[in-house]
Design a protein around this motif. Structure first.
Motif, PDB file in Angstrom:
ATOM      1  N   LEU A   1       0.841  -1.200   0.000  1.00 29.10           N
ATOM      2  CA  LEU A   1       0.000   0.000   0.000  1.00 29.10           C
ATOM      3  C   LEU A   1       0.872   1.244   0.000  1.00 29.10           C
ATOM      4  CD1 LEU A   1      -2.686  -0.941   2.700  1.00 29.10           C
ATOM      5  CD2 LEU A   1      -2.499  -1.702   0.316  1.00 29.10           C
ATOM      6  N   VAL A   2       0.545   2.188  -0.894  1.00 32.96           N
ATOM      7  CA  VAL A   2       1.290   3.440  -0.990  1.00 32.96           C
ATOM      8  C   VAL A   2       0.295   4.596  -1.130  1.00 32.96           C
ATOM      9  CG1 VAL A   2       2.941   4.786  -2.335  1.00 32.96           C
ATOM     10  CG2 VAL A   2       3.279   2.317  -2.078  1.00 32.96           C
ATOM     11  N   ALA A   3       0.404   5.589  -0.270  1.00 35.48           N
ATOM     12  CA  ALA A   3      -0.447   6.772  -0.357  1.00 35.48           C
ATOM     13  C   ALA A   3       0.097   7.712  -1.431  1.00 35.48           C
ATOM     14  CB  ALA A   3      -0.522   7.485   0.979  1.00 35.48           C
ATOM     15  N   PHE A   4      -0.805   8.408  -2.119  1.00 32.69           N
ATOM     16  CA  PHE A   4      -0.410   9.251  -3.242  1.00 32.69           C
ATOM     17  C   PHE A   4      -1.184  10.568  -3.237  1.00 32.69           C
ATOM     18  CE2 PHE A   4      -3.872   6.512  -4.525  1.00 32.69           C
ATOM     19  CZ  PHE A   4      -4.726   7.339  -5.235  1.00 32.69           C
ATOM     20  N   PRO A   5      -0.604  11.620  -3.818  1.00 32.58           N
ATOM     21  CA  PRO A   5      -1.277  12.921  -3.835  1.00 32.58           C
ATOM     22  C   PRO A   5      -2.262  13.036  -4.987  1.00 32.58           C
ATOM     23  CG  PRO A   5       0.877  13.120  -4.846  1.00 32.58           C
ATOM     24  CD  PRO A   5       0.760  11.690  -4.386  1.00 32.58           C
ATOM     25  N   THR A   6      -3.304  13.815  -4.784  1.00 28.03           N
ATOM     26  CA  THR A   6      -4.175  14.248  -5.880  1.00 28.03           C
ATOM     27  C   THR A   6      -4.460  15.734  -5.650  1.00 28.03           C
ATOM     28  OG1 THR A   6      -6.388  13.972  -4.910  1.00 28.03           O
ATOM     29  CG2 THR A   6      -5.307  11.971  -5.754  1.00 28.03           C
ATOM     30  N   GLU A   7      -5.233  16.338  -6.551  1.00 29.27           N
ATOM     31  CA  GLU A   7      -5.573  17.744  -6.361  1.00 29.27           C
ATOM     32  C   GLU A   7      -6.625  17.930  -5.261  1.00 29.27           C
ATOM     33  OE1 GLU A   7      -8.552  16.470  -9.502  1.00 29.27           O
ATOM     34  OE2 GLU A   7      -6.755  15.755  -8.482  1.00 29.27           O
ATOM     35  N   THR A   8      -7.309  16.845  -4.857  1.00 23.75           N
ATOM     36  CA  THR A   8      -8.364  16.945  -3.848  1.00 23.75           C
ATOM     37  C   THR A   8      -7.817  16.604  -2.466  1.00 23.75           C
ATOM     38  OG1 THR A   8      -9.087  14.677  -4.355  1.00 23.75           O
ATOM     39  CG2 THR A   8     -10.197  16.501  -5.501  1.00 23.75           C
ATOM     40  N   VAL A   9      -7.606  15.319  -2.191  1.00 26.95           N
ATOM     41  CA  VAL A   9      -6.998  14.852  -0.943  1.00 26.95           C
ATOM     42  C   VAL A   9      -6.024  13.730  -1.296  1.00 26.95           C
ATOM     43  CG1 VAL A   9      -9.053  15.439   0.416  1.00 26.95           C
ATOM     44  CG2 VAL A   9      -8.781  13.107  -0.459  1.00 26.95           C
ATOM     45  N   TYR A  10      -5.238  13.287  -0.318  1.00 28.30           N
ATOM     46  CA  TYR A  10      -4.338  12.161  -0.550  1.00 28.30           C
ATOM     47  C   TYR A  10      -5.130  10.860  -0.575  1.00 28.30           C
ATOM     48  CZ  TYR A  10       0.167  14.549  -0.289  1.00 28.30           C
ATOM     49  OH  TYR A  10       1.265  15.337  -0.570  1.00 28.30           O
ATOM     50  N   GLY A  11      -4.771   9.973  -1.530  1.00 32.71           N
ATOM     51  CA  GLY A  11      -5.424   8.688  -1.642  1.00 32.71           C
ATOM     52  C   GLY A  11      -4.536   7.566  -1.150  1.00 32.71           C
ATOM     53  N   LEU A  12      -5.165   6.448  -0.773  1.00 32.78           N
ATOM     54  CA  LEU A  12      -4.422   5.268  -0.350  1.00 32.78           C
ATOM     55  C   LEU A  12      -4.447   4.246  -1.473  1.00 32.78           C
ATOM     56  CD1 LEU A  12      -2.803   3.718   1.687  1.00 32.78           C
ATOM     57  CD2 LEU A  12      -4.928   2.993   2.788  1.00 32.78           C
ATOM     58  N   GLY A  13      -3.295   4.052  -2.097  1.00 31.40           N
ATOM     59  CA  GLY A  13      -3.218   3.247  -3.305  1.00 31.40           C
ATOM     60  C   GLY A  13      -2.885   1.784  -3.058  1.00 31.40           C
ATOM     61  N   ALA A  14      -3.551   0.920  -3.829  1.00 29.55           N
ATOM     62  CA  ALA A  14      -3.238  -0.501  -3.921  1.00 29.55           C
ATOM     63  C   ALA A  14      -3.644  -0.937  -5.310  1.00 29.55           C
ATOM     64  CB  ALA A  14      -3.991  -1.312  -2.874  1.00 29.55           C
ATOM     65  N   LEU A  15      -2.957  -1.922  -5.844  1.00 35.78           N
ATOM     66  CA  LEU A  15      -3.271  -2.426  -7.174  1.00 35.78           C
ATOM     67  C   LEU A  15      -4.726  -2.888  -7.205  1.00 35.78           C
ATOM     68  CD1 LEU A  15      -1.690  -2.854  -9.835  1.00 35.78           C
ATOM     69  CD2 LEU A  15      -1.268  -5.204  -9.080  1.00 35.78           C
ATOM     70  N   ALA A  16      -5.540  -2.282  -8.071  1.00 40.12           N
ATOM     71  CA  ALA A  16      -6.977  -2.539  -8.068  1.00 40.12           C
ATOM     72  C   ALA A  16      -7.334  -3.962  -8.464  1.00 40.12           C
ATOM     73  CB  ALA A  16      -7.687  -1.547  -8.995  1.00 40.12           C
ATOM     74  N   THR A  17      -6.451  -4.637  -9.169  1.00 40.53           N
ATOM     75  CA  THR A  17      -6.718  -6.016  -9.610  1.00 40.53           C
ATOM     76  C   THR A  17      -6.216  -7.057  -8.612  1.00 40.53           C
ATOM     77  OG1 THR A  17      -4.656  -5.929 -10.891  1.00 40.53           O
ATOM     78  CG2 THR A  17      -6.712  -5.432 -12.060  1.00 40.53           C
ATOM     79  N   ASN A  18      -5.566  -6.614  -7.544  1.00 39.04           N
ATOM     80  CA  ASN A  18      -5.011  -7.510  -6.537  1.00 39.04           C
ATOM     81  C   ASN A  18      -5.944  -7.530  -5.325  1.00 39.04           C
ATOM     82  OD1 ASN A  18      -3.551  -8.593  -4.308  1.00 39.04           O
ATOM     83  ND2 ASN A  18      -1.600  -8.062  -5.273  1.00 39.04           N
ATOM     84  N   GLU A  19      -6.755  -8.580  -5.210  1.00 38.82           N
ATOM     85  CA  GLU A  19      -7.779  -8.619  -4.166  1.00 38.82           C
ATOM     86  C   GLU A  19      -7.183  -8.562  -2.764  1.00 38.82           C
ATOM     87  OE1 GLU A  19     -11.950 -10.914  -3.164  1.00 38.82           O
ATOM     88  OE2 GLU A  19     -10.464 -11.927  -4.414  1.00 38.82           O
ATOM     89  N   THR A  20      -6.064  -9.245  -2.547  1.00 40.44           N
ATOM     90  CA  THR A  20      -5.436  -9.227  -1.226  1.00 40.44           C
ATOM     91  C   THR A  20      -4.987  -7.821  -0.860  1.00 40.44           C
ATOM     92  OG1 THR A  20      -4.667 -11.512  -1.458  1.00 40.44           O
ATOM     93  CG2 THR A  20      -3.548 -10.150   0.167  1.00 40.44           C
ATOM     94  N   ALA A  21      -4.363  -7.126  -1.814  1.00 39.61           N
ATOM     95  CA  ALA A  21      -3.907  -5.751  -1.569  1.00 39.61           C
ATOM     96  C   ALA A  21      -5.097  -4.840  -1.272  1.00 39.61           C
ATOM     97  CB  ALA A  21      -3.127  -5.245  -2.775  1.00 39.61           C
ATOM     98  N   VAL A  22      -6.188  -5.013  -2.020  1.00 37.72           N
ATOM     99  CA  VAL A  22      -7.377  -4.181  -1.809  1.00 37.72           C
ATOM    100  C   VAL A  22      -7.956  -4.413  -0.413  1.00 37.72           C
ATOM    101  CG1 VAL A  22      -9.748  -3.768  -2.561  1.00 37.72           C
ATOM    102  CG2 VAL A  22      -7.938  -4.004  -4.255  1.00 37.72           C
ATOM    103  N   LYS A  23      -8.012  -5.679   0.011  1.00 40.24           N
ATOM    104  CA  LYS A  23      -8.523  -5.976   1.350  1.00 40.24           C
ATOM    105  C   LYS A  23      -7.629  -5.371   2.426  1.00 40.24           C
ATOM    106  CE  LYS A  23     -11.107 -10.177   0.231  1.00 40.24           C
ATOM    107  NZ  LYS A  23     -11.217 -11.649   0.406  1.00 40.24           N
ATOM    108  N   ASN A  24      -6.347  -5.276   2.142  1.00 41.37           N
ATOM    109  CA  ASN A  24      -5.422  -4.651   3.090  1.00 41.37           C
ATOM    110  C   ASN A  24      -5.690  -3.159   3.246  1.00 41.37           C
ATOM    111  OD1 ASN A  24      -4.132  -7.053   3.715  1.00 41.37           O
ATOM    112  ND2 ASN A  24      -2.493  -6.761   2.202  1.00 41.37           N
ATOM    113  N   VAL A  25      -6.241  -2.528   2.200  1.00 43.19           N
ATOM    114  CA  VAL A  25      -6.635  -1.122   2.295  1.00 43.19           C
ATOM    115  C   VAL A  25      -7.725  -0.958   3.350  1.00 43.19           C
ATOM    116  CG1 VAL A  25      -7.812   0.770   1.089  1.00 43.19           C
ATOM    117  CG2 VAL A  25      -5.963  -0.480  -0.047  1.00 43.19           C
ATOM    118  N   TYR A  26      -8.723  -1.829   3.296  1.00 38.36           N
ATOM    119  CA  TYR A  26      -9.800  -1.783   4.290  1.00 38.36           C
ATOM    120  C   TYR A  26      -9.234  -1.958   5.697  1.00 38.36           C
ATOM    121  CZ  TYR A  26     -13.405  -2.189   0.637  1.00 38.36           C
ATOM    122  OH  TYR A  26     -14.226  -1.958  -0.433  1.00 38.36           O
TER     123      TYR A  26
END
Length: 334
Positions: free
Chosen positions: A23-48
């Motif tokens: 998991l890697v947090a990233f900047p946007t013009e709105t707020v910072y997002g918490l990134g994980a590979l969207a196709t990787n189910e395990t990584a996505v569950k780790n975001v939660y």
């Protein structure tokens, strides 16, 4: 886990971590997002897990362009193309039908739709382009807390829980993107943001509705921010709808105030008990989350009174976030 801070020169290190399922947090013009590979189910569950986010709260899929989105959207209708041409990259998220089997149910919440966003941030574009796949992008904060507008906010909430943070400096907008649902007959704004329903309607050439309903307790929201409490600091927040009402409040050293500069000048409180929202609604949009976090770090503050804005579509996003932070509590005159 040691959470690393990356600058532009270290973007490849962040790409490698994401590709490996971290998991890697990233900047946007709105707020910072918490990134994980969207196709990787395990990584996505780790975001939660890292956020403490309810598992039925679907995630936004962050893409580098329309071409990447087309791999996962069942179709991109003409009205979506109009909005993309006019507002992307930018603070607009578009909800479309998802291509069956293209994304894990952990991303979609088991729904037939998914929300896509292409942020206006050079570092994030480079990150996703080098990765070659989309990433999920919920706000990079502990669930229910104010969204992060600096890398330091992210570090405060998620240090030791995620692999890295890309520091792109303070965000420009300060409130999350507008979400529009194009999976229905008449477009509906599910979450207000900087781009107003009126602006969307002008580009589409058709009416755009505003969602005002609540999601049932056992229902699955179509987009983030529709069901659960958000943006709340530890101290209770109270919305002050009329600026003159600030003069009716019995202030003491346990109270914090967030308001525009002119109002703060009239309030007799120590300066550390005040947070300047700026001199306009646009500045207040940008500063709202920062102010809530400012008082969250002051345990002596037991109540926070925050100036409300109303009367136009441009205030919808601000009041949406503030009302959620306050759980609907507004100051009532005596």
């Amino acid at each position: 886990m040691e959470t690393k801070i990356f600058d532009q020169e270290k973007i490849n290190d962040a790409v490698e971590l994401l590709a490996a399922g971290e998991l890697v947090a990233f900047p946007t013009e709105t707020v910072y997002g918490l990134g994980a590979l969207a196709t990787n189910e395990t990584a996505v569950k780790n975001v939660y897990a890292a956020k403490g986010r309810p598992s039925d709260n679907p995630l936004i899929v962050t893409v580098s362009d329309e071409k990447m989105m087309a791999k996962y959207a069942r179709e991109i209708p003409e009205r979506a193309q109009k909005l993309i041409k006019h507002f992307w990259p930018g603070p607009l998220t578009i909800l479309l039908f998802v291509k069956p089997g293209s994304l894990p149910s952990a991303v979609t919440g088991g729904l037939e739709t998914v929300a896509f966003r292409c942020p206006d941030d050079k570092l994030t574009h480079e990150l996703i382009a080098k990765l070659g796949e989309p990433i999920v992008g919920p706000s990079a904060n502990t669930s229910t807390k104010p969204s992060p507008t600096t890398a330091q906010h992210v570090y405060h909430d998620l240090n030791g829980k995620i692999a890295g943070i890309i520091d792109g400096g303070p965000t420009k907008v300060g409130l999350e993107s507008t979400i529009i649902d194009l999976s229905v007959k008449t477009p509906v704004v599910l979450r207000p943001g900087e781009i107003t329903p009126e602006e969307l309607s002008q580009v589409l050439g058709e009416k755009v509705l505003i969602n005002s309903g609540k999601v049932a307790e056992k229902g699955v929201p179509k987009a983030p921010g529709m069901k659960y409490r958000h943006y709340a600091p530890s101290a209770p927040v109270i919305v002050v709808d009329h600026s003159e009402d600030f003069l009716q409040i019995d202030f003491n050293d346990t109270i914090g105030v967030m308001a525009v500069e002119d109002i703060l000048a009239k309030i007799k409180l120590p300066e550390e008990n005040k947070f300047n929202l700026g001199n306009s609604l646009q500045e207040a949009d940008h500063n709202l989350f920062g102010g809530l976090r400012y008082f969250d770090d002051k345990p002596q503050i037991k109540q926070i009174f925050v100036q409300g804005f109303s009367g136009s579509e441009s205030s919808l996003a601000y009041m949406n976030r503030l009302d959620k932070a306050a759980a609907g509590h507004h100051y009532m005159t005596k």
